[in-house]
Design a protein around this motif. Structure first.
Motif, PDB file in Angstrom:
ATOM      1  N   HIS A 119       0.892  -1.276   0.137  1.00  0.00           N
ATOM      2  CA  HIS A 119       0.169  -0.135   0.077  1.00  0.00           C
ATOM      3  C   HIS A 119       0.931   1.225  -0.188  1.00  0.00           C
ATOM      4  N   LEU A 120       0.593   2.199  -0.701  1.00  0.00           N
ATOM      5  CA  LEU A 120       1.391   3.579  -0.806  1.00  0.00           C
ATOM      6  C   LEU A 120       0.442   4.542  -0.543  1.00  0.00           C
ATOM      7  N   LEU A 126      -2.103  -4.448  -5.786  1.00  0.00           N
ATOM      8  CA  LEU A 126      -1.525  -3.056  -5.065  1.00  0.00           C
ATOM      9  C   LEU A 126      -2.761  -2.020  -4.770  1.00  0.00           C
ATOM     10  N   SER A 127      -2.357  -1.363  -3.639  1.00  0.00           N
ATOM     11  CA  SER A 127      -3.509  -0.421  -3.291  1.00  0.00           C
ATOM     12  C   SER A 127      -2.600   0.992  -3.025  1.00  0.00           C
ATOM     13  N   ALA A 128      -3.441   1.939  -2.945  1.00  0.00           N
ATOM     14  CA  ALA A 128      -2.869   3.278  -2.720  1.00  0.00           C
ATOM     15  C   ALA A 128      -3.900   4.316  -2.274  1.00  0.00           C
ATOM     16  N   ALA A 170      -3.570  10.794   9.729  1.00  0.00           N
ATOM     17  CA  ALA A 170      -3.513   9.920  10.936  1.00  0.00           C
ATOM     18  C   ALA A 170      -4.618   8.772  11.066  1.00  0.00           C
ATOM     19  N   PRO A 171      -5.969   8.855  10.282  1.00  0.00           N
ATOM     20  CA  PRO A 171      -6.763   7.870  10.318  1.00  0.00           C
ATOM     21  C   PRO A 171      -6.570   6.751   9.189  1.00  0.00           C
ATOM     22  N   LEU A 172      -5.540   6.916   8.594  1.00  0.00           N
ATOM     23  CA  LEU A 172      -5.581   6.136   7.332  1.00  0.00           C
ATOM     24  C   LEU A 172      -4.841   5.018   7.758  1.00  0.00           C
ATOM     25  N   PRO A 173      -5.010   3.548   6.994  1.00  0.00           N
ATOM     26  CA  PRO A 173      -4.336   2.430   6.970  1.00  0.00           C
ATOM     27  C   PRO A 173      -2.811   2.691   7.095  1.00  0.00           C
ATOM     28  N   MET A 174      -2.123   2.002   7.681  1.00  0.00           N
ATOM     29  CA  MET A 174      -0.631   2.247   7.475  1.00  0.00           C
ATOM     30  C   MET A 174       0.059   1.647   6.154  1.00  0.00           C
ATOM     31  N   PRO A 175       1.104   2.634   5.628  1.00  0.00           N
ATOM     32  CA  PRO A 175       1.630   2.065   4.252  1.00  0.00           C
ATOM     33  C   PRO A 175       2.718   1.167   4.383  1.00  0.00           C
ATOM     34  N   ASP A 176       3.097   0.667   3.267  1.00  0.00           N
ATOM     35  CA  ASP A 176       4.213  -0.135   3.092  1.00  0.00           C
ATOM     36  C   ASP A 176       5.286   0.834   2.431  1.00  0.00           C
ATOM     37  N   VAL A 206       4.821   6.060  11.147  1.00  0.00           N
ATOM     38  CA  VAL A 206       4.906   4.983  10.297  1.00  0.00           C
ATOM     39  C   VAL A 206       5.688   3.871  10.721  1.00  0.00           C
ATOM     40  N   PRO A 207       5.351   2.463  10.351  1.00  0.00           N
ATOM     41  CA  PRO A 207       5.958   1.317  10.970  1.00  0.00           C
ATOM     42  C   PRO A 207       7.570   1.157  10.537  1.00  0.00           C
ATOM     43  N   SER A 208       8.543   0.580  11.291  1.00  0.00           N
ATOM     44  CA  SER A 208       9.669   0.537  10.510  1.00  0.00           C
ATOM     45  C   SER A 208       9.718  -0.541   9.618  1.00  0.00           C
ATOM     46  N   GLY A 209      10.494  -0.263   8.695  1.00  0.00           N
ATOM     47  CA  GLY A 209      10.595  -0.957   7.445  1.00  0.00           C
ATOM     48  C   GLY A 209      10.039  -0.213   6.175  1.00  0.00           C
ATOM     49  N   THR A 210       9.141   0.704   6.508  1.00  0.00           N
ATOM     50  CA  THR A 210       8.272   1.347   5.522  1.00  0.00           C
ATOM     51  C   THR A 210       9.401   1.996   4.437  1.00  0.00           C
ATOM     52  N   ARG A 211       9.212   1.969   3.161  1.00  0.00           N
ATOM     53  CA  ARG A 211      10.113   2.587   2.206  1.00  0.00           C
ATOM     54  C   ARG A 211       9.489   4.256   2.175  1.00  0.00           C
ATOM     55  N   LEU A 212      10.360   5.139   2.150  1.00  0.00           N
ATOM     56  CA  LEU A 212      10.255   6.588   2.094  1.00  0.00           C
ATOM     57  C   LEU A 212      10.901   7.080   0.916  1.00  0.00           C
ATOM     58  N   VAL A 213      10.147   7.875  -0.034  1.00  0.00           N
ATOM     59  CA  VAL A 213      10.851   8.618  -1.102  1.00  0.00           C
ATOM     60  C   VAL A 213      10.129  10.009  -1.073  1.00  0.00           C
ATOM     61  N   ALA A 214      11.034  11.026  -1.156  1.00  0.00           N
ATOM     62  CA  ALA A 214      10.495  12.404  -1.196  1.00  0.00           C
ATOM     63  C   ALA A 214      11.353  13.201  -2.459  1.00  0.00           C
ATOM     64  N   ASN A 215      10.573  14.024  -3.196  1.00  0.00           N
ATOM     65  CA  ASN A 215      11.394  14.879  -4.116  1.00  0.00           C
ATOM     66  C   ASN A 215      11.363  16.422  -3.798  1.00  0.00           C
ATOM     67  N   ALA A 216      12.195  17.078  -4.224  1.00  0.00           N
ATOM     68  CA  ALA A 216      12.491  18.245  -3.637  1.00  0.00           C
ATOM     69  C   ALA A 216      12.875  19.191  -5.028  1.00  0.00           C
ATOM     70  N   VAL A 217      12.364  20.282  -5.465  1.00  0.00           N
ATOM     71  CA  VAL A 217      12.349  21.152  -6.385  1.00  0.00           C
ATOM     72  C   VAL A 217      13.123  22.511  -5.997  1.00  0.00           C
ATOM     73  N   THR A 218      12.571  23.290  -4.963  1.00  0.00           N
ATOM     74  CA  THR A 218      13.110  24.624  -4.335  1.00  0.00           C
ATOM     75  C   THR A 218      14.310  24.187  -3.541  1.00  0.00           C
ATOM     76  N   LEU A 219      15.266  25.316  -3.370  1.00  0.00           N
ATOM     77  CA  LEU A 219      16.331  25.148  -2.878  1.00  0.00           C
ATOM     78  C   LEU A 219      16.009  24.923  -1.276  1.00  0.00           C
ATOM     79  N   GLU A 220      15.062  25.442  -0.557  1.00  0.00           N
ATOM     80  CA  GLU A 220      14.586  25.228   0.702  1.00  0.00           C
ATOM     81  C   GLU A 220      14.106  23.921   1.098  1.00  0.00           C
ATOM     82  N   SER A 221      13.508  23.216   0.062  1.00  0.00           N
ATOM     83  CA  SER A 221      12.994  21.796   0.167  1.00  0.00           C
ATOM     84  C   SER A 221      14.491  20.752   0.061  1.00  0.00           C
TER      85      SER A 221
END
Length: 399
Positions: free
Chosen positions: A252-253, A274-276, A313-319, A339-354
């Motif tokens: 789940h994403l 898969l679900s999202a 907060a109310p959502l089912p936990m993701p993978d 979020v549970p340990s083992g979850t993969r996290l991917v984040a994109n940034a465009v601005t200098l601040e992010s």
């Protein structure tokens, strides 16, 4: 028979009792109650059991059936109850020792036999209560598919849908009441169905042909497939993001700051298991995500309108979590704390601040940083040159 066994699910064909085996006939003879659609009850041999017509919609009958627990009950279904059938809808309500099933020949098997098609190489869809857009990912020249349809009117709708998608040359064999004395086959082109009338039960065997645009099987589908106000992860970056997200069966994403929904939609296109959930603050964009998902055949996408992290907060936990918009230090902290340990996290940034935020996160928490710089050939005076896009920084980490 075990003391706890009270429900027998029987798959019934259009030939009625002629297609039932001895075990199914014995179960009918022992039953106190038989529950099924009116047309199924009409196909039965004479039985002593009380007969109850299953209500419409189907879900209304589930509680009615479960209230009969403890009595000997037969539930009638079409063909194979566990292939887009009623049997699978009951499993979440039953213990393993409460039921048994005697499947009949599935409509898919009957249709493939009528067409002479290898079933293992044919796409199968149960569209009794699902939109025709579920077909979209499979539509490509030469594809064979079998679709179970709600009624005769759905056949006409199928022809219209294929035609509007550019597949009006597709050959459709409309198969009515397969396996019974009323069986009938009609062969037409999708564009020629017109106002033809067909009876229930009905399915369609389709050999796809025409000049429609098929969906690629690889991630990074063209941007033109997604309605957008410009806020979306563009095709090359999306392909890299999906590669890093690495979809795996049954995962789940969370797609946070979903924009047009392109990441979540392509995630779902990777595999039907898969679900999202797409989380989007802007209500117009949230509505657009719903429309995009439906058009591309993944209407199972859940869209939540709201701001992260409050909406999470109310959502089912993701993978897996993708942050495409709304990136902040507080959001990353909340994800790490919640979020549970083992979850993969991917984040994109465009601005200098992010970008700075992701560099700090990687320094503190590890993971990988990737800087993506893309340039596309574009006119430059009378010649051509490289026109660069804003660089993207991607951080990926396993929590």
């Amino acid at each position: 028979m075990a003391d706890s066994l009270w429900l027998t699910i029987i798959g019934l064909g259009e030939d009625g009792a002629d297609g039932l085996g001895s075990a199914s006939l014995a179960a009918l003879a022992e039953a106190e109650i038989v529950m099924g659609a009116a047309r199924h009850l009409d196909l039965l041999p004479e039985v002593q059991a009380e007969q109850i017509v299953w209500p419409v919609p189907f879900a209304d009958g589930v509680d009615q059936l479960l209230a009969l627990r403890g009595r000997q009950v037969v539930m009638l279904a079409s063909g194979d109850p566990f292939w887009f059938g009623a049997g699978s809808s009951m499993m979440r309500h039953l213990a393993p020792d409460e039921w048994r099933a005697f499947p009949g020949v599935s409509t898919f098997s009957l249709a493939a036999s009528a067409m002479g098609w290898p079933l293992e190489a044919t796409h199968c869809f149960g569209l009794h209560a699902a939109p025709l857009t579920r077909l979209r990912p499979a539509l490509a020249q030469g594809v064979r598919l079998i679709a179970l349809l709600r009624d005769g009117a759905a056949v006409t709708a199928l022809g219209d849908y294929l035609t509007t998608q550019g597949w009006g040359s597709s050959k459709i064999s409309v198969l009515e009441a397969l396996g019974g004395p009323r069986a009938r086959r009609s062969d037409l082109a999708a564009a020629d169905l017109g106002d033809a009338e067909f009876g229930h039960p009905v399915c369609a065997a389709v050999q796809v042909a025409g000049d429609g645009v098929p969906l690629s099987m690889a991630s990074g589908r063209p941007d033109e497939f997604f309605d957008s106000d410009g806020t979306m992860t563009k095709r090359p970056v999306r392909a890299l993001a999906l590669s890093t997200l690495a979809p795996r069966p049954f995962q789940h994403l969370w797609d946070i700051g979903s924009g047009s929904g392109s990441i979540a939609i392509e995630w779902l296109l990777s595999d039907p298991s898969l679900s999202a959930t797409a989380i989007e603050l802007d209500p117009t964009r949230a509505a657009r995500i719903v429309s995009n998902a439906a058009a591309l055949g993944v209407d199972r996408l859940t869209v939540v309108e709201g701001a992260a992290p409050d909406a999470l907060a109310p959502l089912p936990m993701p993978d897996t979590v993708f942050v495409g918009g709304g990136l902040s230090a507080s959001l990353l902290d909340w994800i790490y704390d919640t979020v549970p340990s083992g979850t993969r996290l991917v984040a994109n940034a465009v601005t200098l601040e992010s970008e700075t935020l992701l560099m700090q996160a990687q320094s503190a928490r590890g993971g990988d940083l990737l800087r993506i710089e893309l340039a596309q050939a574009a006119p430059l005076g009378t010649r051509r040159g490289w026109k660069s896009s804003y660089p993207i920084v991607q951080w990926s980490v396993t929590l």
